[in-house]
Write a protein that holds these residues in place. Structure first.
Motif, PDB file in Angstrom:
ATOM      1  N   SER A 180      -0.030   3.500   6.249  1.00  0.00           N
ATOM      2  CA  SER A 180       0.710   2.973   5.100  1.00  0.00           C
ATOM      3  C   SER A 180       0.430   3.809   3.861  1.00  0.00           C
ATOM      4  O   SER A 180       1.348   4.209   3.135  1.00  0.00           O
ATOM      5  CB  SER A 180       0.333   1.507   4.836  1.00  0.00           C
ATOM      6  OG  SER A 180       0.734   0.676   5.896  1.00  0.00           O
ATOM      7  N   CYS A 181      -0.866   4.071   3.622  1.00  0.00           N
ATOM      8  CA  CYS A 181      -1.242   4.858   2.446  1.00  0.00           C
ATOM      9  C   CYS A 181      -0.834   6.319   2.596  1.00  0.00           C
ATOM     10  O   CYS A 181      -0.365   6.941   1.635  1.00  0.00           O
ATOM     11  CB  CYS A 181      -2.746   4.738   2.209  1.00  0.00           C
ATOM     12  SG  CYS A 181      -3.264   3.079   1.724  1.00  0.00           S
ATOM     13  N   ALA A 182      -0.977   6.865   3.804  1.00  0.00           N
ATOM     14  CA  ALA A 182      -0.580   8.253   4.041  1.00  0.00           C
ATOM     15  C   ALA A 182       0.919   8.426   3.831  1.00  0.00           C
ATOM     16  O   ALA A 182       1.367   9.395   3.196  1.00  0.00           O
ATOM     17  CB  ALA A 182      -0.971   8.676   5.459  1.00  0.00           C
TER      18      ALA A 182
ATOM     19  N   ARG B 148       8.181   7.484  -7.026  1.00  0.00           N
ATOM     20  CA  ARG B 148       8.908   6.257  -7.362  1.00  0.00           C
ATOM     21  C   ARG B 148       8.958   5.314  -6.161  1.00  0.00           C
ATOM     22  O   ARG B 148       9.059   5.758  -5.006  1.00  0.00           O
ATOM     23  CB  ARG B 148      10.342   6.585  -7.796  1.00  0.00           C
ATOM     24  CG  ARG B 148      10.438   7.494  -9.005  1.00  0.00           C
ATOM     25  CD  ARG B 148      11.878   7.553  -9.552  1.00  0.00           C
ATOM     26  NE  ARG B 148      12.854   7.801  -8.494  1.00  0.00           N
ATOM     27  CZ  ARG B 148      13.194   9.013  -8.053  1.00  0.00           C
ATOM     28  NH1 ARG B 148      12.607  10.085  -8.562  1.00  0.00           N
ATOM     29  NH2 ARG B 148      14.114   9.154  -7.111  1.00  0.00           N
ATOM     30  N   SER B 149       8.954   4.019  -6.448  1.00  0.00           N
ATOM     31  CA  SER B 149       9.017   3.012  -5.387  1.00  0.00           C
ATOM     32  C   SER B 149      10.260   3.184  -4.521  1.00  0.00           C
ATOM     33  O   SER B 149      10.210   2.987  -3.302  1.00  0.00           O
ATOM     34  CB  SER B 149       9.011   1.597  -5.982  1.00  0.00           C
ATOM     35  OG  SER B 149       7.772   1.299  -6.564  1.00  0.00           O
TER      36      SER B 149
ATOM     37  N   CYS C 259       5.621  10.390   0.590  1.00  0.00           N
ATOM     38  CA  CYS C 259       6.863  10.151  -0.165  1.00  0.00           C
ATOM     39  C   CYS C 259       6.787  10.718  -1.582  1.00  0.00           C
ATOM     40  O   CYS C 259       7.824  10.910  -2.226  1.00  0.00           O
ATOM     41  CB  CYS C 259       7.160   8.647  -0.225  1.00  0.00           C
ATOM     42  SG  CYS C 259       7.658   7.952   1.369  1.00  0.00           S
ATOM     43  N   ALA C 260       5.568  10.993  -2.059  1.00  0.00           N
ATOM     44  CA  ALA C 260       5.397  11.486  -3.425  1.00  0.00           C
ATOM     45  C   ALA C 260       5.009  12.951  -3.498  1.00  0.00           C
ATOM     46  O   ALA C 260       5.281  13.623  -4.489  1.00  0.00           O
ATOM     47  CB  ALA C 260       4.332  10.649  -4.150  1.00  0.00           C
TER      48      ALA C 260
ATOM     49  N   MET D  76       0.825  -1.209   0.000  1.00  0.00           N
ATOM     50  CA  MET D  76       0.000   0.000   0.000  1.00  0.00           C
ATOM     51  C   MET D  76       0.861   1.261   0.000  1.00  0.00           C
ATOM     52  O   MET D  76       0.496   2.271  -0.612  1.00  0.00           O
ATOM     53  CB  MET D  76      -0.946  -0.007   1.200  1.00  0.00           C
ATOM     54  CG  MET D  76      -2.092  -0.977   1.045  1.00  0.00           C
ATOM     55  SD  MET D  76      -3.309  -0.803   2.375  1.00  0.00           S
ATOM     56  CE  MET D  76      -2.532  -1.790   3.635  1.00  0.00           C
ATOM     57  N   VAL D  77       1.980   1.217   0.699  1.00  0.00           N
ATOM     58  CA  VAL D  77       2.906   2.356   0.684  1.00  0.00           C
ATOM     59  C   VAL D  77       3.369   2.613  -0.748  1.00  0.00           C
ATOM     60  O   VAL D  77       3.308   3.756  -1.247  1.00  0.00           O
ATOM     61  CB  VAL D  77       4.131   2.104   1.601  1.00  0.00           C
ATOM     62  CG1 VAL D  77       5.127   3.267   1.481  1.00  0.00           C
ATOM     63  CG2 VAL D  77       3.712   1.942   3.058  1.00  0.00           C
ATOM     64  N   PHE D  78       3.828   1.572  -1.428  1.00  0.00           N
ATOM     65  CA  PHE D  78       4.329   1.711  -2.800  1.00  0.00           C
ATOM     66  C   PHE D  78       3.251   2.246  -3.745  1.00  0.00           C
ATOM     67  O   PHE D  78       3.481   3.196  -4.497  1.00  0.00           O
ATOM     68  CB  PHE D  78       4.831   0.364  -3.338  1.00  0.00           C
ATOM     69  CG  PHE D  78       6.114  -0.104  -2.726  1.00  0.00           C
ATOM     70  CD1 PHE D  78       7.204   0.741  -2.615  1.00  0.00           C
ATOM     71  CD2 PHE D  78       6.243  -1.413  -2.265  1.00  0.00           C
ATOM     72  CE1 PHE D  78       8.398   0.315  -2.052  1.00  0.00           C
ATOM     73  CE2 PHE D  78       7.431  -1.856  -1.699  1.00  0.00           C
ATOM     74  CZ  PHE D  78       8.512  -0.995  -1.592  1.00  0.00           C
TER      75      PHE D  78
END
Length: 326
Positions: free
Chosen positions: A181-183, A59-60, A188-189, A48-50
């Motif tokens: 996880s999603c937050a 990017r991953s 990160c993006a 979910m993070v990725f």
């Protein structure tokens, strides 16, 4: 439960990264910390993070520290949960405290907790992003602890909790890590609060749907899949949504049959199966499925402004979580 190829691919990548980060001396401490990671897990939270990072154009590689940190925290909670519940087996292997002893298991959990924050602070993200990631993950950990105590309190009380109390408990105990996880993936993006909020909402509702479905499987799941007897949660007296609904919805002889099985460790296999059949016959599976689908629908709605393959992957994950067979 059929995994998507993308989830399996991401799990292998995360596993390699986790194995690198969980090495050190004394070796036995790190063996204990990595024990459950080595022996299984779908790595849904890192996935979910990725995907939450990539849906916003990130990017991953930028999300890897956050993904690893979330999985370390998840495993920290598993180690401590197993100690509190005195469980002996997880992922088909001895739990950490059974294999390594209680003192080392507690230290292993502490290492996982501490390493999670170390991994984030050593990342190449901006200082503002690192601060926000640490802050969000810390809040999620507090929520998980509060949710765990609410669960223990519910188990200790004689009264049957309301559905709202159950949802509040799982929102903290389970959904908090899906939410964060999603937050964290979004952070990160991007720095846009709207996007972080949308992905966070997706994760929270997915987490609630996940736990509701998990609890349904715990009552009437196929033993070949769950590795536990049918009705296991009923016999153990777990106050999960299907059981709360069954007790509330049933009447007369049906209610008596269910209550006879509830929390009765000495119940015969025949009587337990009978109680599960009663729960099935009064339509609890359908009612619980509708609840899970309601939260899945809320999750999907939070992604309506996005498009592309990464959105599709998150929707596939949602289906994967909610449509698991019992």
């Amino acid at each position: 439960m059929k995994k998507t190829k993308q989830i399996e691919k991401n799990a292998k990548i995360v596993n390699r990264h986790l194995n690198l980060k969980l090495k050190g001396n004394p070796k036995k401490l790190y063996d204990a910390a990595g024990h459950l990671i080595v022996h299984g897990g779908k790595r849904l939270r890192p996935y979910m993070v990725f995907q939450s990072c990539k849906i916003l154009g990130g990017r991953s590689s930028k999300a890897m520290p956050a993904a690893s940190a979330v999985e370390m925290i998840h495993n920290f909670t598993l180690v401590h949960d197993d100690i509190m519940d005195n469980d002996e087996v997880r992922h088909g292997v001895p739990t950490v405290h059974k294999k390594f002893g209680m003192p080392l298991a507690i230290l292993a959990g502490d290492v996982l907790f501490s390493k999670a924050y170390q991994v984030i602070t050593q990342s190449k993200l901006s200082s503002d992003a690192i601060t926000e990631l640490v802050s969000r993950l810390a809040k999620a950990c507090v929520d998980v602890c509060e949710g765990q105590l609410l669960d223990i309190k519910m188990a200790d009380e004689k009264r049957i909790p309301t559905q709202a109390e159950y949802i509040n408990m799982i929102s903290k105990k389970t959904a908090a890590l899906f939410d964060v996880s999603c937050a964290m993936g979004a952070i990160c993006a991007t720095r846009k609060n709207k996007d972080i909020r949308n992905l966070s909402t997706f994760g929270k509702n997915l987490g609630i749907a996940f736990q509701i479905t998990d609890d349904l499987i715990g009552v009437m799941g196929d033993p070949k899949i769950t590795k536990k007897p049918v009705g296991n949660d009923l016999r153990e007296g777990k106050k999960s949504l299907p059981i709360l609904m069954a007790i509330k919805s049933s009447k007369g002889k049906d209610k008596k049959t269910i209550l006879n099985a509830f929390g009765n460790s000495k119940i015969t296999r025949k009587d337990l199966n009978k109680a599960v059949e009663v729960i099935r016959s009064i339509g609890i599976e359908e009612k619980v499925r509708r609840q899970a689908l309601s939260y899945a629908s809320k999750a999907e709605k939070s992604l309506e402004t996005y498009s592309g393959p990464n959105k599709r992957e998150l929707i596939v994950l949602l289906d994967f979580v909610v449509k698991r067979s019992v």
